[in-house]
Structures are given as C-alpha cells and as structure tokens.
Design a protein around this motif. Structure first.
Motif, PDB file in Angstrom:
ATOM      1  N   PRO A   1      -0.325   6.231   6.849  1.00 18.84           N
ATOM      2  CA  PRO A   1      -1.427   6.897   6.142  1.00 18.84           C
ATOM      3  C   PRO A   1      -2.091   8.038   6.919  1.00 18.84           C
ATOM      4  CG  PRO A   1      -1.581   4.541   5.833  1.00 18.84           C
ATOM      5  CD  PRO A   1      -0.427   4.765   6.756  1.00 18.84           C
TER       6      PRO A   1
ATOM      7  N   HIS B   1       0.539   3.869  -3.082  1.00 20.02           N
ATOM      8  CA  HIS B   1       0.061   5.221  -2.793  1.00 20.02           C
ATOM      9  C   HIS B   1       1.095   6.246  -3.246  1.00 20.02           C
ATOM     10  CE1 HIS B   1      -0.707   8.849  -0.360  1.00 20.02           C
ATOM     11  NE2 HIS B   1      -1.955   8.520  -0.509  1.00 20.02           N
ATOM     12  N   TYR B   2       2.350   6.010  -2.877  1.00 15.37           N
ATOM     13  CA  TYR B   2       3.431   6.897  -3.314  1.00 15.37           C
ATOM     14  C   TYR B   2       3.425   7.036  -4.836  1.00 15.37           C
ATOM     15  CZ  TYR B   2       8.013   7.506  -5.431  1.00 15.37           C
ATOM     16  OH  TYR B   2       9.009   7.877  -6.283  1.00 15.37           O
ATOM     17  N   ARG B   3       3.302   5.897  -5.506  1.00 16.39           N
ATOM     18  CA  ARG B   3       3.372   5.893  -6.967  1.00 16.39           C
ATOM     19  C   ARG B   3       2.225   6.693  -7.577  1.00 16.39           C
ATOM     20  NH1 ARG B   3       5.264   6.847 -11.185  1.00 16.39           N
ATOM     21  NH2 ARG B   3       4.895   5.603 -13.035  1.00 16.39           N
TER      22      ARG B   3
ATOM     23  N   LYS C   1       3.247  17.022  -6.362  1.00 16.20           N
ATOM     24  CA  LYS C   1       3.933  15.725  -6.414  1.00 16.20           C
ATOM     25  C   LYS C   1       5.083  15.685  -5.398  1.00 16.20           C
ATOM     26  CE  LYS C   1       4.765  15.547 -10.897  1.00 16.20           C
ATOM     27  NZ  LYS C   1       5.383  14.965 -12.107  1.00 16.20           N
TER      28      LYS C   1
ATOM     29  N   ARG D   1       0.355  11.080   7.220  1.00 16.15           N
ATOM     30  CA  ARG D   1       0.658  11.793   5.964  1.00 16.15           C
ATOM     31  C   ARG D   1      -0.555  12.554   5.461  1.00 16.15           C
ATOM     32  NH1 ARG D   1      -1.626   8.176   2.536  1.00 16.15           N
ATOM     33  NH2 ARG D   1      -0.790   6.051   2.483  1.00 16.15           N
ATOM     34  N   LYS D   2      -1.711  11.983   5.684  1.00 22.94           N
ATOM     35  CA  LYS D   2      -2.953  12.648   5.280  1.00 22.94           C
ATOM     36  C   LYS D   2      -3.124  13.950   6.081  1.00 22.94           C
ATOM     37  CE  LYS D   2      -7.885  11.649   5.328  1.00 22.94           C
ATOM     38  NZ  LYS D   2      -8.878  10.633   5.676  1.00 22.94           N
TER      39      LYS D   2
ATOM     40  N   ASN E   1      -6.098   9.677  -0.959  1.00 20.55           N
ATOM     41  CA  ASN E   1      -5.792  10.212   0.364  1.00 20.55           C
ATOM     42  C   ASN E   1      -6.913  10.016   1.379  1.00 20.55           C
ATOM     43  OD1 ASN E   1      -3.172  10.823   0.550  1.00 20.55           O
ATOM     44  ND2 ASN E   1      -3.410  13.041   0.605  1.00 20.55           N
ATOM     45  N   GLN E   2      -8.004   9.401   0.918  1.00 17.75           N
ATOM     46  CA  GLN E   2      -9.103   9.131   1.853  1.00 17.75           C
ATOM     47  C   GLN E   2      -8.960   7.747   2.478  1.00 17.75           C
ATOM     48  OE1 GLN E   2     -12.589   9.547  -0.575  1.00 17.75           O
ATOM     49  NE2 GLN E   2     -11.990  11.585  -1.267  1.00 17.75           N
ATOM     50  N   ALA E   3      -8.038   6.948   1.944  1.00 18.32           N
ATOM     51  CA  ALA E   3      -7.956   5.553   2.382  1.00 18.32           C
ATOM     52  C   ALA E   3      -6.761   5.331   3.297  1.00 18.32           C
ATOM     53  CB  ALA E   3      -7.862   4.644   1.171  1.00 18.32           C
ATOM     54  N   ALA E   4      -6.975   4.609   4.359  1.00 22.83           N
ATOM     55  CA  ALA E   4      -5.880   4.300   5.282  1.00 22.83           C
ATOM     56  C   ALA E   4      -5.299   2.918   5.017  1.00 22.83           C
ATOM     57  CB  ALA E   4      -6.362   4.403   6.714  1.00 22.83           C
TER      58      ALA E   4
ATOM     59  N   THR F   1      10.336  12.304  -7.140  1.00 24.11           N
ATOM     60  CA  THR F   1       9.151  13.139  -7.342  1.00 24.11           C
ATOM     61  C   THR F   1       8.606  13.033  -8.765  1.00 24.11           C
ATOM     62  OG1 THR F   1      10.568  15.004  -7.936  1.00 24.11           O
ATOM     63  CG2 THR F   1       9.905  14.839  -5.631  1.00 24.11           C
ATOM     64  N   ASN F   2       9.265  12.177  -9.600  1.00 26.51           N
ATOM     65  CA  ASN F   2       8.829  11.993 -10.985  1.00 26.51           C
ATOM     66  C   ASN F   2       8.807  13.321 -11.745  1.00 26.51           C
ATOM     67  OD1 ASN F   2       7.882  10.652 -13.263  1.00 26.51           O
ATOM     68  ND2 ASN F   2       5.743  10.756 -12.616  1.00 26.51           N
TER      69      ASN F   2
ATOM     70  N   PHE G   1       0.806  -1.220   0.000  1.00 24.70           N
ATOM     71  CA  PHE G   1       0.000   0.000   0.000  1.00 24.70           C
ATOM     72  C   PHE G   1       0.845   1.279   0.000  1.00 24.70           C
ATOM     73  CE2 PHE G   1      -2.623   3.034   2.674  1.00 24.70           C
ATOM     74  CZ  PHE G   1      -3.379   3.507   1.616  1.00 24.70           C
ATOM     75  N   PRO G   2       1.898   1.407   0.855  1.00 25.41           N
ATOM     76  CA  PRO G   2       2.689   2.649   0.827  1.00 25.41           C
ATOM     77  C   PRO G   2       3.329   2.911  -0.536  1.00 25.41           C
ATOM     78  CG  PRO G   2       3.226   1.357   2.772  1.00 25.41           C
ATOM     79  CD  PRO G   2       2.365   0.488   1.902  1.00 25.41           C
ATOM     80  N   PHE G   3       3.816   1.858  -1.200  1.00 22.50           N
ATOM     81  CA  PHE G   3       4.458   2.008  -2.507  1.00 22.50           C
ATOM     82  C   PHE G   3       3.432   2.410  -3.566  1.00 22.50           C
ATOM     83  CE2 PHE G   3       7.192  -0.595   0.010  1.00 22.50           C
ATOM     84  CZ  PHE G   3       8.472  -0.211  -0.342  1.00 22.50           C
TER      85      PHE G   3
ATOM     86  N   PHE H   1      11.575   3.409  -1.488  1.00 24.34           N
ATOM     87  CA  PHE H   1      10.695   3.979  -2.501  1.00 24.34           C
ATOM     88  C   PHE H   1      11.491   4.308  -3.767  1.00 24.34           C
ATOM     89  CE2 PHE H   1       8.601   4.563   1.471  1.00 24.34           C
ATOM     90  CZ  PHE H   1       7.263   4.383   1.192  1.00 24.34           C
TER      91      PHE H   1
ATOM     92  N   SER I   1       5.423  10.544   1.775  1.00 21.23           N
ATOM     93  CA  SER I   1       5.121   9.132   1.488  1.00 21.23           C
ATOM     94  C   SER I   1       5.707   8.150   2.489  1.00 21.23           C
ATOM     95  CB  SER I   1       5.599   8.772   0.074  1.00 21.23           C
ATOM     96  OG  SER I   1       7.001   8.930  -0.007  1.00 21.23           O
TER      97      SER I   1
ATOM     98  N   TYR J   1      12.477   1.009  -5.446  1.00 25.27           N
ATOM     99  CA  TYR J   1      11.283   0.465  -6.093  1.00 25.27           C
ATOM    100  C   TYR J   1      11.012   1.205  -7.397  1.00 25.27           C
ATOM    101  CZ  TYR J   1       6.382   0.938  -7.336  1.00 25.27           C
ATOM    102  OH  TYR J   1       5.221   1.075  -8.054  1.00 25.27           O
TER     103      TYR J   1
ATOM    104  N   HIS K   1       3.677  15.179  -1.916  1.00 34.02           N
ATOM    105  CA  HIS K   1       3.240  13.790  -1.678  1.00 34.02           C
ATOM    106  C   HIS K   1       4.439  12.854  -1.533  1.00 34.02           C
ATOM    107  CE1 HIS K   1      -1.048  14.125  -1.792  1.00 34.02           C
ATOM    108  NE2 HIS K   1      -1.028  14.779  -2.934  1.00 34.02           N
TER     109      HIS K   1
ATOM    110  N   LYS L   1      -8.494  10.736  -6.614  1.00 39.08           N
ATOM    111  CA  LYS L   1      -9.355  11.448  -5.662  1.00 39.08           C
ATOM    112  C   LYS L   1      -9.495  10.685  -4.351  1.00 39.08           C
ATOM    113  CE  LYS L   1     -13.704  12.348  -6.357  1.00 39.08           C
ATOM    114  NZ  LYS L   1     -14.905  12.469  -7.220  1.00 39.08           N
TER     115      LYS L   1
ATOM    116  N   MET M   1       0.454   9.030  -6.229  1.00 38.84           N
ATOM    117  CA  MET M   1       0.501  10.451  -5.875  1.00 38.84           C
ATOM    118  C   MET M   1       1.612  11.209  -6.599  1.00 38.84           C
ATOM    119  SD  MET M   1      -2.116  10.497  -4.305  1.00 38.84           S
ATOM    120  CE  MET M   1      -2.508  12.006  -3.436  1.00 38.84           C
ATOM    121  N   THR M   2       2.561  10.498  -7.183  1.00 37.28           N
ATOM    122  CA  THR M   2       3.602  11.194  -7.939  1.00 37.28           C
ATOM    123  C   THR M   2       3.410  11.002  -9.455  1.00 37.28           C
ATOM    124  OG1 THR M   2       5.075   9.301  -7.626  1.00 37.28           O
ATOM    125  CG2 THR M   2       5.354  11.128  -6.111  1.00 37.28           C
TER     126      THR M   2
END
Lengths: 403, 403
Positions: B386, A254-256, B375, B389-390, A284-287, B315-316, A250-252, B252, B382, B255, B378, A281, A258-259
C-alpha cells in the motif's frame, strides 16, 4: 427420527458450541442434530477463518449429524434475511424444532415479544423510518423503535445482536406458519463479543483474536475448542499458511475498487447514496482494510454494513443478482456440506417428502444462486497459492463429506 | 527549432536505444528529440518492467528532450492502431520527422512498399479475409496476404514485427497527409527478440530475461544499458522489491476472472468467439500465467493477442470503452510525462499552434481516455505494498518530470 436445527457460523466451532449442541439435544429430544452454516463469508461481512469444509469436519466429528450451507445471498445479510434463509432451509429438511442461544433462556420472552411486535408493527415501522430519515444506522434506528413499542425490557434486550437474531428466527417461524417449535438455551458465560479468552467457554471473537495474534495454536486457545477443531485449524494452516482475515484480501479489494468505474461500483449490492464516491476517494488513503473502513464509516454506515458491502465488491455481487432474494417464497435447493451415518439415515427418511432438490456439489447446470456461490468460493480461495486454491476448491465439486 | 519523433517503449532504455537516438538526431538534423512512449502496459500485452516515470527519467537523462505518453487505448493494440496513435501524437507536437529502426535502413523500401500496397489494397484485403476465415491468426493471415501482393521481398521482410511497425508508421503518415518526413536507421546487430545477451547492444527481451533471472543488476546486464537506466532500475527495485512481470499479476488476474460471469468476460475488449468460456475453463488448470496462456493458445489466438486480452481483463477495459478509438479523427490530448530545459523551449515554441490540450496529470475532470489511463495505472501498481503504490501513483497527479 426427529431432528433439531441449529443456525450457526462455527467460526470456529468451540466449547460454547458443544454446550449449545448438547443442551439443544436434551431440550429438543431430537435424534438428529442439523446445522445450517454460513459458508465462505459470514453474517457480519467477514471471511470465515478456515474454509467451510474444514469447519464442517470439525462439527461432524463433535456431534453434529448434518451440515447444510446457508447460501451466500442469505448469509451475508442483516438479521431478517439471514433468519429467513436459515429457518426456511431447516424447514425444508423437516426439523421439528430450532434451538438458539439467548441471554434469558426463556422462549416465551421471544414469542410474547413477537406478539407485541405484530400488534404494534405499524408504530415500529413509522418510528424506524423517521429514525432512518434522521441519518441513523438501521441497527440503531431499529433499536430505538423496539424500545418505543415496549419490546426492549430487562428480560429481553433487543440491542444485543444475539437476541435480535433469536427474535428474527421466531418471527420467521411464526409469520410463515412453519410447524417448527422454537427453543432457546441460556447462554453460558461469555458474551458474544468478548475480546479476550477468560475461560474454557470463550467467544468466537476472542478465539479468532488470539489465533491471529499468535499465528499458531496455543494451549490457551486449545483449552477453548474441541480437539477436532484444534486439528482442523492446524491442518488448514499447514496446508495454506493462513487463517483467513480481511487484511489478506485487502490488495484484491483495493485492486478491484481501483479498476471499477463509480457506475460499476454503484451496481454492487448495498452501495447507495453516493457511497461509491466515498469508497473510491478513501481507497488510496488507507494502508489496511481496517483503516479503509475507519475512513468510510459514518453514523449511517456501520462497520458491519460496510464489511458486508466489501464482501459484495470482492465477490462481484450486484444488486441485480440479489433482487430475487426478497421475493423468494422458498429456498430453491438445500446444499449438504457433510453428514454422519446418523444424518444419512435421517436424510433417507425425509428425502421423499422434500419439495426442493438436495444439491451436494457445484455443477455446470447451475441456477443463479449457485453461480453466486461459485464466485464467492473463488473469491474466498483467491488469496492462496495456485496449487492450494485449486485443491481446496475441488471439494466444491465433490460429494459431501461423510464421517 | 525542429523536432524529430521516436516511437518507443524503452522496456528498458538500453544501448540500442542510445544508438537509435543519436543516429536519428544526425539523420533528422533536429534540435529536439521527442519520444512517444507506452505507459504501464505495452504493445505486446505486457506490463512494463518498471513504471513509466522511472523509464522517463532514464530517457531524459540519456538525451531525450520530451517524453509523451502513448494512451493505453493505442498502446495495447495491434500495429495499425499503435502506429496511428503514436504518429498522431507526434504530429500534434509538430515534429518534422519520425525516425524508426529497420533491417534495411532504407526508407524507400517502406515508401515504395506503401505505394504497392495502396495499388493492391483490395487484393490484400480479400486474401487477408479468406485466410482469417480459414482460422489463421491476424499476423499470419496478414503475412501471407503481403506476400501475395508482392510486398514481402528480400529487402523488406514483412514477417518481421519491426518492419510491420515501420510500415504502419509510414502508412499512418502518408494516408493522413501529415507533413512529417519518415526516416529509418539500419538496426545494429541484435534482433528484436534475441533471448540472450551477446554484446553491449542487446535486445530489450534478452535484457529483461536476465533481469528476471538474476533479480539483481549484474555486470553483464549493466554493459547493455546506460548508467541512467541502471540507476533507475536499481532504485525502482529497492523501493518496490519487484520488477514487473505477468507472473506477479497472476493472482489478481485469476481472482478477477473467477469472480466474473461469462457475460461480463464477453464485454471485455478482444474477447470474442466463445473465448470467455475457454478462459474460464482453463483458469483453474494453470499454476502460472505462462501455463494459462499456453492452455488457451490456438492458431487464431496468438500469444500476443491473448496477452493483450489479459491486460484488458486486468484493467477492466471493455469493448464499450474502446469503441470510440477507431473513429477518432485526432488524439484528444497530449500528455507530457517529462521534459528537459531544451524540450521546454521547444514546447513553448509550438504550444500556441497546438490544436489539442497538453495534459500533465490525471485530474478530476477527466475525459474517457484519461479514465482508462487511471484504471490502467492503478492495475499496474496493484501488486505493490500500500505505502509504495500510493507513493508511486502520486506521480500521476504531479507536474511532469523536469530534468
């Protein structure tokens, strides 16, 4: 020598698989049992609980003779492409039969279903399309269309994932005129998606659920798997400290996401119809991964379909990378993950007649399919500490496992 | 009201910065002190130890009136573009002077150096280019060229990073004919890159080193920073459990690199001359970020340059995203991170004459520079759980900090 092919994921290899293997051996009268197995990521869009090499060892030590990897571009796909890749791979290896599990255990249910299907294919396609246009998911739309052309009967329920897969295998054999006999074995007890362990033959789903819940091997779990699987699960966990699940990625993921720009997200395999905005969208609402998929899910985008898309995001697999798959007339190579003495003898016998190369390791001179494999493998190991991921990935460059 | 501008990173805000601030206040006679501060990632290609909002709070509570964010496209850059972005931003805010630290403390060293430079610019460029052609790094080649045109003297050592930055500020002011008086203050004691704390005025490098080494606030560290910084560092660590360092981003980054093709890597800002292959080849040989950079480093690719490239990968940020920066004739917006009552009064005074919009939060209607900011933000968060960071990212969408 004659070979029988099995199409598997072994996530993990359990007593039901042993039963399937032994019944298939009897039914096919083959002297070599070959499996084509999904590698790091599976058909339903999930990471395999332990890596393909440890799963391969467990299978070889429990009676399988050759384990071949189903390439990513076929493995993380809906049933028709999954079946196409699997059947073609086994065909390259010259298997005489392919044996799969089903509810009915009667192959004529599948072959006659296919005859009916071919006769009414136009009607099927029309009904399917109009249901898709209504916003239904593909599995749901397809289910209705099968029922409408009279394909779903009491004996042959095409709303069950396993029957759909079996049907797709038969389709792939018949429509390509392959000299392979389709065989089926009645599934013993446990349903594909049973969530709890109720006997020594349990579903892989229920076994994984217990493994994740307890984090260690329990006697109850051990009672559902061969000793070899127990051993491989244990040593994998000792080495890596994890059993792979979506939450660890999940962290990877999410990071991906968001960038990435929405344009970049739109280039990923499976991302259509504005889904890129929905994924962004909700990110960032999901934990958790679970929560994220829940928030994106619609009638049209089923859990499985979204999971497959998330695998493609994680592995950076683009539409442009996958385009070639639909038009492939044959598998470009066969990759052996492992084999036994008996498997080696069989391979020596068929090798000279094979029309595609045997690949045993990822190398510098890679075709586009192997380069996707490599990204998938790196993504799979990315959750592990540097020393461990390096050590495990090294196997990708080594000769096949030989037991 | 009159404002004086400071160009800072505050990583973290320490006693040397307090000294700089108070001396600048006296020298400039300004009644509003404005800083333009790098946000999540810094000039030398590193993540800031705590986020920009907590650094902003520490600065505002220690006497700064307005904190403005230096956009990513200028912040993670070599000195000329860093200076261009910073000076332009302060100019938009109507500052009368800009005050920076230097070894000599005499502004005529910088202004007369610039006169010399302009007179001999052609010779400088030729020498620079021939040294680059010999495979030297830009800083090294530039250092030699400065010496050759007689710019490096005992009083003005242009091999020191701080002097180079000061020189770049003066250049940006003079060459754009900006109505800004450059001022400089003699640096007190500690060298820019001192590695250990030797007095209450210590380098940011030595303070960070101790913070990472001890993981907690020690009396020795506390003696080098104002109470407000101590407080912000402590609450940030309590909330997030981390102080940001490259090592935390290593999984990250690894990856990301391993799931990119070399073609994709080649599109990233700063990746040239086959560096993409070098980055890929060394990725699996390194067990840490530190080790990875060590393995890639060459005469040409300095540590700082590689770190900047790694920030762009993380940050892509692509060449195509950055192209527009070179040709920007002015900063497209000014983003206020925080301000005091006094800062607000100043802003009300100058607002009507400003030629670019004031932005206080990331929003849906973003220009390309703000989308890069998003970006970067985020990517920066990252590594956190969760919920945290949110929560921290929410500040990006909130009005500026007001103390």
């Amino acid at each position: 020598m004659q070979a029988c092919g099995l199409i598997v994921e072994y996530n993990p290899f359990h007593n039901g698989h042993v039963y399937h293997l032994e019944e298939a051996r009897k039914k096919s009268n083959a002297d070599c049992m070959i499996t084509v197995m999904s590698g790091s990521f599976l058909q339903r869009g999930e990471p395999a609980i332990i890596d393909k090499f440890h799963r391969t060892k467990a299978a070889l030590k429990s009676g399988i003779d050759i384990v071949v990897e189903l390439p990513y571009v076929f493995a993380v796909q809906s049933s028709d492409l999954f079946a196409k890749g699997s059947v073609q791979t086994l065909h390259e290896l010259g298997v005489s039969s392919i044996c799969f599990g089903s509810e009915s255990g009667d192959i004529t249910d599948f072959t006659s279903s296919h005859t009916t299907f071919k006769a009414r294919e136009t009607q099927y396609r029309e009904t399917l399309q109009s249901n898709l246009d209504l916003g239904l998911s593909f599995p749901e739309a397809s289910r209705i269309a099968y029922r409408e052309i009279g394909l779903t009967t009491d004996r042959m329920d095409l709303s069950k994932p396993n029957n759909i897969l079996g049907f797709s295998y038969v389709k792939a054999i018949v429509e390509n005129n392959l000299p392979i006999e389709p065989l089926t074995i009645k599934r013993s007890k446990s349903n594909y998606h049973d969530e709890t362990i109720t006997s020594s033959i349990a579903s892989a789903t229920s076994i994984r659920k217990e493994l994740f819940a307890f984090g260690i091997m329990t006697p109850e779990i051990a009672s559902t798997i061969p000793e070899n699987t127990e051993h491989q699960l244990k040593i994998y966990k000792e080495k890596t400290k994890v059993w792979h699940s979506w939450e660890a990625y999940f962290p990877f993921l999410h990071y991906r996401v968001m960038t990435m720009t929405t344009d970049e997200l739109q280039q990923i395999q499976g991302v259509d119809e504005g889904l890129e905005n929905r994924i962004k969208k909700t990110a960032n609402q999901a934990a958790s991964f679970q929560e994220w998929v829940e928030k994106i899910k619609t009638k049209r985008y089923t859990w499985t379909r979204l999971q497959r898309i998330f695998v493609h995001i994680l592995t950076n697999t683009k539409k442009a990378d996958m385009n070639f798959v639909q038009s492939l007339s044959r598998i470009p190579y066969v990759r052996i993950l492992g084999l036994t003495e008996n498997g080696k003898a069989y391979l020596n016998q068929v090798k000279k007649d094979m029309e595609v190369p045997i690949v045993t390791q990822l190398s510098r001179s890679m075709n586009e399919m192997l380069s996707i494999e490599e990204k998938a493998s790196h993504a799979y190991y990315s959750i592990l500490p540097p020393a461990i991921r390096k050590q495990l990935h090294r196997q990708e460059l080594a000769p096949p496992i030989f037991v």
